[in-house]
Design a protein around this motif. Structure first.
Motif, PDB file in Angstrom:
ATOM      1  N   LEU A  26      10.515   0.681  -0.472  1.00 50.75           N
ATOM      2  CA  LEU A  26      10.286   1.875  -1.540  1.00 50.75           C
ATOM      3  C   LEU A  26      11.171   3.120  -1.431  1.00 50.75           C
ATOM      4  CD1 LEU A  26       6.372   1.502  -1.159  1.00 50.75           C
ATOM      5  CD2 LEU A  26       7.674   0.802  -3.068  1.00 50.75           C
ATOM      6  N   THR A  27      12.055   3.436  -2.266  1.00 48.81           N
ATOM      7  CA  THR A  27      12.967   4.588  -2.186  1.00 48.81           C
ATOM      8  C   THR A  27      12.233   5.777  -2.162  1.00 48.81           C
ATOM      9  OG1 THR A  27      13.486   4.416  -4.412  1.00 48.81           O
ATOM     10  CG2 THR A  27      14.656   3.065  -3.145  1.00 48.81           C
TER      11      THR A  27
ATOM     12  N   ALA B 178      10.670 -11.638  -1.060  1.00 49.86           N
ATOM     13  CA  ALA B 178       9.491 -12.074  -0.220  1.00 49.86           C
ATOM     14  C   ALA B 178      10.000 -11.472   1.170  1.00 49.86           C
ATOM     15  CB  ALA B 178       9.523 -13.610  -0.149  1.00 49.86           C
ATOM     16  N   ASP B 179      11.096 -11.586   1.621  1.00 51.42           N
ATOM     17  CA  ASP B 179      11.474 -11.092   2.999  1.00 51.42           C
ATOM     18  C   ASP B 179      11.299  -9.380   3.097  1.00 51.42           C
ATOM     19  OD1 ASP B 179      12.274 -13.549   3.879  1.00 51.42           O
ATOM     20  OD2 ASP B 179      14.588 -13.178   3.420  1.00 51.42           O
TER      21      ASP B 179
ATOM     22  N   ARG C 182       8.337  -7.812   5.305  1.00 52.56           N
ATOM     23  CA  ARG C 182       8.689  -6.708   6.348  1.00 52.56           C
ATOM     24  C   ARG C 182       7.951  -5.326   6.298  1.00 52.56           C
ATOM     25  NH1 ARG C 182      14.180  -6.768   5.136  1.00 52.56           N
ATOM     26  NH2 ARG C 182      14.093  -4.908   3.848  1.00 52.56           N
ATOM     27  N   GLU C 183       7.668  -5.069   4.938  1.00 55.79           N
ATOM     28  CA  GLU C 183       6.917  -3.694   4.859  1.00 55.79           C
ATOM     29  C   GLU C 183       5.530  -3.864   5.391  1.00 55.79           C
ATOM     30  OE1 GLU C 183       8.352  -0.708   2.929  1.00 55.79           O
ATOM     31  OE2 GLU C 183      10.046  -1.659   3.781  1.00 55.79           O
TER      32      GLU C 183
ATOM     33  N   GLY D 161       3.804  -3.100  -8.488  1.00 52.53           N
ATOM     34  CA  GLY D 161       4.813  -2.028  -8.220  1.00 52.53           C
ATOM     35  C   GLY D 161       5.283  -2.667  -6.645  1.00 52.53           C
ATOM     36  N   VAL D 162       4.582  -3.110  -5.947  1.00 52.81           N
ATOM     37  CA  VAL D 162       5.345  -3.590  -4.669  1.00 52.81           C
ATOM     38  C   VAL D 162       6.201  -4.511  -4.788  1.00 52.81           C
ATOM     39  CG1 VAL D 162       4.709  -4.937  -2.494  1.00 52.81           C
ATOM     40  CG2 VAL D 162       2.922  -2.956  -3.423  1.00 52.81           C
TER      41      VAL D 162
END
Length: 469
Positions: free
Chosen positions: A2-3, A83-84, A88-89, A199-200
């Motif tokens: 997420l920027t 997916a990675d 990770r998030e 959104g994710v």
């Protein structure tokens, strides 16, 4: 993932939820407040106007040819990298504020939300398998070339596709992800209660390198998209009225199980209960009714004991499986419906083994206690699905099982009864029949779900003379 421009920003514990117009996050000037189960505002949700919606359609139309030129390894690599990124998030806890907001606005337990998001990421790693079973001869290249070993070409039935995403559970995201994986520029229209989950994955896919315009996402009403999208996929209620060739809908699941033995394997009851509680009872694959050819009262009692292993807990409890209701009018209507059925002779079997009332309040949140109801096969509650763990149990004559189980997404046959499986499979309004040790298999995106999505997105066209590569 997420920027700074796309990450939901927090003011205290409130999120700002952007729309996406291509790879650009859009906040707008008149966001809509979104409240949670306790009545407090959880988020401010962007509401793109018609001009902004139109820009997203133009982007989608312009990028379609580019998507079909990307080689398969690169194309499906976007999904694997996304997916990675999501995993990770999740591991870093950066999705926790979003999961907490989804829990507050939908009533789903927070840990179930996080695991639902993780399940979608797992599906992305299987995306080639999910898409190959839908392609002619299993050939993934057909999505970009249209060439098949047949006297016809397999070509897109439209240039853009809008997908309405219900807010019942995060795993429903796989619907628009399949649309995108078919190389169709996709317009995502989120539900009122969950503008967050899509959104994710939009953010992760763009971070993974997805071309600009392949995805856009808007919340709430999208009249411009409804008018301009070539095709529309609409799971759930309130589908728009339009020509059938443009619209694919999905009916309610009303999934059922069939028990033909009075003394099944003792583990059957726990497996049935888990099937009822998957997705906190909000999935179309949950067992909403159990047809019993023998002692229905004894079966209901066994199932109720298994239900009672799942107590009503606060949504942030790790063991929570029961959803809350943000819509109090719906909650009251369901209470009236169940109480009316009981007044007419049905039995709340769950109440025999516990002293928990049907309506449960914890803090400012309201729940319905998981319920097993012994009723008649002609009852409306035997032929519907409710948005919490609820199973109606009824005795059904063996010869009328197909009639009793009609209009079901899944019918699960407990035990080895091939003649019953055949009887149910022949019923046109039953979509899937699972049996033996696979009776509680539940949803897998490699299965046809009222047909395959590619059957709607593509069409066979006579193309002569045929040219080979």
């Amino acid at each position: 993932m997420l920027t700074e421009s796309s990450r939901p920003r927090t003011s205290s514990d409130m999120l700002d939820v952007a729309a996406w117009i291509g790879r650009n996050a859009y906040t707008g000037s008149r966001p809509r407040p979104l409240t949670g189960c306790d009545g407090r505002t959880v988020a401010l949700v962007a509401q793109p106007n018609r001009l902004v919606q139109h820009k997203a359609v133009v982007l989608a139309r312009n990028v379609g040819a580019e998507l079909r030129k990307i080689d398969d390894a690169t194309w499906f690599g976007y999904f694997h990298r996304a997916a990675d990124i999501v995993d990770r998030e999740l591991s870093a806890g950066r999705v926790t504020p979003v999961a907490r907001a989804i829990s507050a606005t939908t009533g789903l337990p927070q840990l179930r939300v996080e695991r639902g998001i993780a399940a979608v990421a797992h599906h992305l790693r299987r995306i080639e398998d999910i898409m190959s079973v839908q392609a002619p001869q299993g050939d993934l290249a057909a999505y970009r070339t249209g060439r098949v070993d047949a006297p016809w070409a397999w070509l897109p039935a439209g240039r853009t596709c809008m997908v309405r995403v219900p807010g019942n559970f995060p795993t429903i995201q796989i619907e628009w992800l399949q649309t995108l994986a078919a190389r169709r520029p996709t317009l995502i229209n989120t539900s009122e209660r969950d503008p967050f989950t899509a959104g994710v994955f939009v953010s992760a896919l763009y971070e993974a390198g997805l071309p600009d315009g392949a995805l856009s996402m808007c919340h709430g009403d999208v009249p411009t998209w409804l008018n301009l999208a070539d095709q529309i996929v609409w799971p759930g209620e309130h589908a728009p009225s339009m020509e059938p060739s443009r619209l694919k809908t999905y009916h309610f699941g009303r999934s059922k199980a069939v028990l033909l033995d009075d003394h099944p394997d003792p583990r059957t009851w726990d497996r049935l209960a888990r099937l009822a509680f998957q997705g906190s009872g909000r999935l179309c694959t949950n067992v909403s009714a159990l047809a019993v050819t023998g002692d229905a009262e004894a079966a209901a009692a066994q199932l109720a004991r298994a239900f009672n292993a799942y107590p009503v807990l606060p949504l942030d409890a790790r063991a929570a499986r029961v959803p809350a209701f943000p819509d109090r009018e719906l909650l009251r209507a369901l209470v009236r419906e169940i109480e009316r059925e009981i007044a007419g002779g049905a039995v709340d079997v769950t109440a025999r083994d516990c002293d928990v009332p049907l309506l449960v309040e914890i803090g400012d949140s309201a729940f319905l206690r998981p319920t097993v109801l012994l009723t008649d096969a002609g009852s409306p509650l035997f032929r519907t699905e409710l948005p919490f763990p609820f199973t109606a149990v009824a005795r059904v004559d063996r010869a009328r099982l197909d009639e009793a189980c009609a209009h079901s997404l899944i019918v699960s046959v407990i035990g080895d009864h091939p003649e019953v499986v055949e009887l149910l499979a022949q019923e046109p309004t039953i979509t899937k029949v699972f049996a033996d040790d696979a009776f509680d298999r539940g949803y897998d995106p490699v299965d046809p779900q009222e047909g395959y999505l590619s059957d709607f997105l593509f069409q066979k066209k006579a193309l002569l003379p045929r040219r080979t590569a």
